[in-house]
Design an enzyme around this catalytic site. Structure first.
Site, PDB file in Angstrom:
ATOM      1  N   HIS A 204      40.363  30.937  95.919  1.00  0.00           N
ATOM      2  CA  HIS A 204      41.430  31.798  95.414  1.00  0.00           C
ATOM      3  C   HIS A 204      40.923  33.237  95.387  1.00  0.00           C
ATOM      4  O   HIS A 204      39.729  33.466  95.207  1.00  0.00           O
ATOM      5  CB  HIS A 204      41.841  31.338  94.005  1.00  0.00           C
ATOM      6  N   ASP A 330      52.783  30.847  93.109  1.00  0.00           N
ATOM      7  CA  ASP A 330      51.943  31.813  92.402  1.00  0.00           C
ATOM      8  C   ASP A 330      52.519  32.160  91.026  1.00  0.00           C
ATOM      9  O   ASP A 330      52.397  33.287  90.564  1.00  0.00           O
ATOM     10  CB  ASP A 330      51.706  33.086  93.226  1.00  0.00           C
TER      11      ASP A 330
HETATM   12  C1  1DF Z   1      48.060  38.492  90.641  1.00  0.00           C
HETATM   13  C2  1DF Z   1      48.361  37.747  91.774  1.00  0.00           C
HETATM   14  C3  1DF Z   1      47.109  38.006  89.744  1.00  0.00           C
HETATM   15  C4  1DF Z   1      47.705  36.563  92.017  1.00  0.00           C
HETATM   16  C5  1DF Z   1      46.484  36.797  89.979  1.00  0.00           C
HETATM   17  O1  1DF Z   1      45.528  36.302  89.171  1.00  0.00           O
HETATM   18  C6  1DF Z   1      46.813  36.030  91.101  1.00  0.00           C
HETATM   19  C7  1DF Z   1      48.711  39.760  90.403  1.00  0.00           C
HETATM   20  C8  1DF Z   1      44.933  37.159  88.207  1.00  0.00           C
HETATM   21  O2  1DF Z   1      49.812  39.991  90.956  1.00  0.00           O
HETATM   22  O3  1DF Z   1      48.161  40.595  89.668  1.00  0.00           O
HETATM   23  O4  1DF Z   1      46.309  34.818  91.232  1.00  0.00           O
HETATM   24  N1  1DF Z   1      47.941  35.918  93.259  1.00  0.00           N
HETATM   25  O5  1DF Z   1      47.342  34.881  93.569  1.00  0.00           O
HETATM   26  O6  1DF Z   1      48.652  36.523  94.115  1.00  0.00           O
HETATM   27 MN    MN Z   2      47.081  33.192  92.689  1.00  0.00          MN
END
Ligand code: 1DF
Ligand code: MN
Length: 378
Positions: A204, A330
């Site tokens: 991730h 997500d």
């Molecule tokens: C965000 C996006 C934050 C994802 C995430 O974990 C995350 C974000 C802190 O938009 O700030 O897992 N993502 O996977 O796109």
């Molecule tokens: Mn994510």
């Protein structure tokens, strides 16, 4: 609706009856969302404390979690509430969005920002909490195990405990760990354990490592908008050219965000890697048994988190194959009902659509087949 009511509706739908005030659920496939975030209130408090006392100085962590923790916006409040809920609110959201099951993973950077002892202990306790959640709602949730690469042998042991004893479906690592990458052989006991367990390793995103984040920061490009993909795509390329998949040929990765940009680069990576090896340009880029593109096709699966956009999904689907692309939302970072409908409208055969939404996730993560439980008309 209670579970019993849902089972009743499922049964009545199956025999073609109508159910009083509830219209029958007609969707012909289950929807499993495969990159869904959660955290405990304890972990949220640890993040807040570390932001205040400076004990975590990673600039990406401070940028991302400093933003969430410092924001008084409605969006930040909703995010904090949703991400810690593992019962009523989350299940209501899933019902409204038409998500039958979420594959949960501790949100980034998970336990990787703490010292080794703290990270190792937090991985264990959150894996226990996650397993209890899955036991409460076995048709709605499955979980991925957190591990702390800061202590590689402990991480390998926790992967084994979480999969064998807790029934979690794989392991998640949020890209760099305090500026270090998993291509360093000191981490390879983790790969050995995951490969032997026969479960996937979800790489991730994390914010870019301290070494590369500086030019991202002043324009707020460090997180999900682009920095995550630069960091995580780089990480996976490092693993490939380091020969991790020569050493662990059965290791299977999962990447979110349709592969963090890598599918678009397939041709050029192969071409340039061959030249780099031929020229003996670096001791860190040795010949490989397979081309990088072969590894990206044979050892990696791709989820649509944040990228539920038909042109990109169809490109990766065509390139990597119908058995390697899986739906992800997500939650709670990108909760957009129209994206679910956009994925329903993908120009795929009924069999490929069912594989995309559920069949691949059931096979890759070892999730039991299950009923369509949600109406999903928000
Ligand atoms: C965000 C996006 C934050 C994802 C995430 O974990 C995350 C974000 C802190 O938009 O700030 O897992 N993502 O996977 O796109
Ligand atoms: Mn994510």
């Amino acid at each position: 609706m209670t579970i019993d009511e849902k089972i009743l509706i499922f049964f009545l739908n199956a025999v073609g009856s109508n159910v009083g005030m509830n219209a029958p659920i007609t969707r012909p496939y289950r929807r499993i969302a495969t990159e869904e975030g959660w955290m405990t209130p304890e972990m949220a408090a640890m993040y807040r404390t570390a932001l205040q006392d400076g004990s975590i100085d990673d600039p990406g962590f401070r940028s991302l979690w400093g933003f969430f923790a410092g924001s008084t916006s409605e969006r930040a409040a909703t995010l904090y509430r949703r991400i810690q809920d593992l019962d009523d609110e989350r299940l209501r959201d899933m019902d409204a969005l038409g998500i039958d099951m979420q594959l949960l993973m501790l949100t980034a950077p998970g336990v990787q920002c703490f010292d080794a002892a703290t990270g190792t202990a937090l991985a264990r306790s959150t894996n226990d909490t996650l397993a209890a959640t899955v036991r409460r709602h076995p048709t709605r949730f499955a979980g991925m195990a957190a591990v702390a690469p800061q202590a590689p042998q402990e991480a390998a042991k926790e992967a084994e405990r979480a999969v064998r004893e807790l029934g979690l479906r794989g392991v998640v690592i949020n890209s760099h760990t305090q500026g270090e990458y998993l291509d360093d052989p000191k981490y390879w006991d983790i790969f050995a354990a995951v490969e032997a367990l026969g479960v996937p390793l979800y790489i991730h995103p994390n914010t870019p490592s301290p070494q590369m984040i500086e030019p991202f920061l002043p324009r707020a490009l460090d997180a999900a908008i682009f920095g995550f993909a630069c960091e995580t795509g780089l990480h996976v390329l490092r693993l490939i050219v380091a020969g991790v998949f020569d050493r662990f040929p059965r290791l299977q990765l999962v990447l979110g965000h349709l592969g963090e940009g890598l599918p678009y680069w397939l041709y050029r990576i192969d071409f340039m890697h061959a030249g780099i090896v031929r020229a003996n340009r670096s001791p860190g880029a040795k010949p490989l048994q397979r081309k990088p593109s072969d590894v990206l096709r044979q050892n990696v699966h791709y989820t649509t988190s944040g990228m539920c956009w038909e042109p990109a999904v169809m490109y990766v689907h065509g390139l990597m194959g119908a058995d390697r692309v899986m739906y992800a939302m997500d939650y709670p970072y990108q909760v957009v009902a129209d994206e679910v409908t956009a994925m329903d409208a993908l120009p795929l055969s009924p069999a490929d659509k069912a594989a995309f939404f559920a069949g691949n996730a059931q096979r890759v993560f070892g999730i039991a087949p299950g009923p369509v439980l949600t109406e999903g008309k928000p």
